[in-house]
Design a protein around this motif. Structure first.
Motif, PDB file in Angstrom:
ATOM      1  N   GLN A   1      32.477  80.612  33.760  1.00  0.00           N
ATOM      2  CA  GLN A   1      33.572  79.976  34.348  1.00  0.00           C
ATOM      3  C   GLN A   1      33.249  79.697  35.765  1.00  0.00           C
ATOM      4  N   ALA A   2      31.879  80.596  36.403  1.00  0.00           N
ATOM      5  CA  ALA A   2      31.290  79.662  37.971  1.00  0.00           C
ATOM      6  C   ALA A   2      30.886  78.627  37.869  1.00  0.00           C
ATOM      7  N   ASP A   3      30.288  77.804  36.619  1.00  0.00           N
ATOM      8  CA  ASP A   3      29.697  76.496  36.153  1.00  0.00           C
ATOM      9  C   ASP A   3      30.374  75.583  36.271  1.00  0.00           C
ATOM     10  N   ALA A   4      31.757  76.032  36.136  1.00  0.00           N
ATOM     11  CA  ALA A   4      32.791  74.818  36.392  1.00  0.00           C
ATOM     12  C   ALA A   4      33.178  75.015  37.458  1.00  0.00           C
ATOM     13  N   LEU A   5      33.166  75.914  38.019  1.00  0.00           N
ATOM     14  CA  LEU A   5      33.478  76.228  39.552  1.00  0.00           C
ATOM     15  C   LEU A   5      32.391  75.636  41.026  1.00  0.00           C
ATOM     16  N   ALA A   6      31.218  75.815  40.247  1.00  0.00           N
ATOM     17  CA  ALA A   6      30.136  74.741  40.860  1.00  0.00           C
ATOM     18  C   ALA A   6      30.196  73.238  40.746  1.00  0.00           C
ATOM     19  N   GLN A   7      30.591  72.751  39.867  1.00  0.00           N
ATOM     20  CA  GLN A   7      30.387  71.629  39.376  1.00  0.00           C
ATOM     21  C   GLN A   7      31.943  70.943  39.857  1.00  0.00           C
ATOM     22  N   ARG A   8      32.964  71.660  39.986  1.00  0.00           N
ATOM     23  CA  ARG A   8      34.028  70.788  41.515  1.00  0.00           C
ATOM     24  C   ARG A   8      33.328  70.708  42.801  1.00  0.00           C
ATOM     25  N   HIS A   9      32.191  71.430  42.568  1.00  0.00           N
ATOM     26  CA  HIS A   9      31.992  71.017  44.516  1.00  0.00           C
ATOM     27  C   HIS A   9      30.897  70.895  44.888  1.00  0.00           C
ATOM     28  N   GLY A  10      30.538  70.063  43.346  1.00  0.00           N
ATOM     29  CA  GLY A  10      29.071  68.802  43.487  1.00  0.00           C
ATOM     30  C   GLY A  10      28.290  69.420  43.088  1.00  0.00           C
ATOM     31  N   ALA A  11      28.164  71.005  43.012  1.00  0.00           N
ATOM     32  CA  ALA A  11      26.896  72.159  43.187  1.00  0.00           C
ATOM     33  C   ALA A  11      26.299  72.480  41.811  1.00  0.00           C
ATOM     34  N   THR A  12      25.813  72.834  40.985  1.00  0.00           N
ATOM     35  CA  THR A  12      24.742  72.850  40.133  1.00  0.00           C
ATOM     36  C   THR A  12      24.410  74.397  39.954  1.00  0.00           C
ATOM     37  N   ILE A  13      24.759  75.751  38.931  1.00  0.00           N
ATOM     38  CA  ILE A  13      24.158  76.998  39.394  1.00  0.00           C
ATOM     39  C   ILE A  13      22.390  77.051  38.400  1.00  0.00           C
ATOM     40  N   GLU A  14      21.812  76.809  39.353  1.00  0.00           N
ATOM     41  CA  GLU A  14      19.968  76.362  38.796  1.00  0.00           C
ATOM     42  C   GLU A  14      20.313  77.720  37.310  1.00  0.00           C
ATOM     43  N   GLN A  15      19.877  78.774  37.968  1.00  0.00           N
ATOM     44  CA  GLN A  15      19.522  80.268  37.354  1.00  0.00           C
ATOM     45  C   GLN A  15      20.382  81.143  38.303  1.00  0.00           C
ATOM     46  N   VAL A  16      20.963  82.442  37.148  1.00  0.00           N
ATOM     47  CA  VAL A  16      21.599  83.883  37.728  1.00  0.00           C
ATOM     48  C   VAL A  16      20.075  85.005  36.922  1.00  0.00           C
ATOM     49  N   TYR A  17      19.954  85.100  38.059  1.00  0.00           N
ATOM     50  CA  TYR A  17      19.497  87.054  37.067  1.00  0.00           C
ATOM     51  C   TYR A  17      20.501  87.830  37.653  1.00  0.00           C
ATOM     52  N   TRP A  18      20.408  88.926  36.071  1.00  0.00           N
ATOM     53  CA  TRP A  18      20.969  89.993  36.601  1.00  0.00           C
ATOM     54  C   TRP A  18      19.842  91.047  37.275  1.00  0.00           C
ATOM     55  N   THR A  19      20.191  92.007  38.609  1.00  0.00           N
ATOM     56  CA  THR A  19      18.902  92.761  38.925  1.00  0.00           C
ATOM     57  C   THR A  19      18.634  93.894  38.732  1.00  0.00           C
ATOM     58  N   VAL A  20      17.925  94.798  38.816  1.00  0.00           N
ATOM     59  CA  VAL A  20      18.187  97.019  39.838  1.00  0.00           C
ATOM     60  C   VAL A  20      18.179  96.566  40.990  1.00  0.00           C
ATOM     61  N   GLY A  21      18.569  97.110  42.072  1.00  0.00           N
ATOM     62  CA  GLY A  21      18.048  97.019  43.268  1.00  0.00           C
ATOM     63  C   GLY A  21      18.920  97.002  44.089  1.00  0.00           C
ATOM     64  N   PRO A  22      19.086  96.150  45.332  1.00  0.00           N
ATOM     65  CA  PRO A  22      20.399  96.256  46.215  1.00  0.00           C
ATOM     66  C   PRO A  22      20.721  95.047  46.194  1.00  0.00           C
ATOM     67  N   TYR A  23      20.726  94.315  45.449  1.00  0.00           N
ATOM     68  CA  TYR A  23      21.717  93.470  44.899  1.00  0.00           C
ATOM     69  C   TYR A  23      22.021  93.085  43.195  1.00  0.00           C
TER      70      TYR A  23
END
Length: 97
Positions: free
Chosen positions: A27-49
């Motif tokens: 869903q965030a991909d569509a949101l990004a597109q509406r703002h002229g942006a592109t989500i290049e990568q998403v990583y699910w991580t362990v640690g502080p984030y």
């Protein structure tokens, strides 16, 4: 286009609904597109984030609006960093006295 790194943490609501995290990313991909942006990568991580995301957007205002809208759904808190590649950093270094 400028690159931004978004460091993300789930809110209480976001972790309660963690099973939907991959769908929310779609869903965030569509949101990004509406703002002229592109989500290049998403990583699910362990640690502080919980997630680290790379976004390309035309300007600071576009990525800020996108991330504010994303955060307003109540699942994430974000910290945003402007990132420079080696070519951009070389240009910055050339400006030094």
């Amino acid at each position: 286009m400028p690159t931004y790194i978004a460091l993300m943490n789930w809110t209480d609501q976001g972790i309660r609904n963690v099973r939907d995290t991959v769908h929310r990313r779609e869903q965030a991909d569509a949101l990004a597109q509406r703002h002229g942006a592109t989500i290049e990568q998403v990583y699910w991580t362990v640690g502080p984030y919980d997630l680290v995301t790379m976004v390309e957007a035309p300007d600071d205002e576009s990525v800020t609006a996108m991330l504010l809208e994303l955060g307003s759904a109540g699942n994430l808190r974000t910290t945003t960093l402007r990132a420079y590649d080696s070519e951009q950093m070389s240009g910055i270094l050339q400006r030094l006295g």
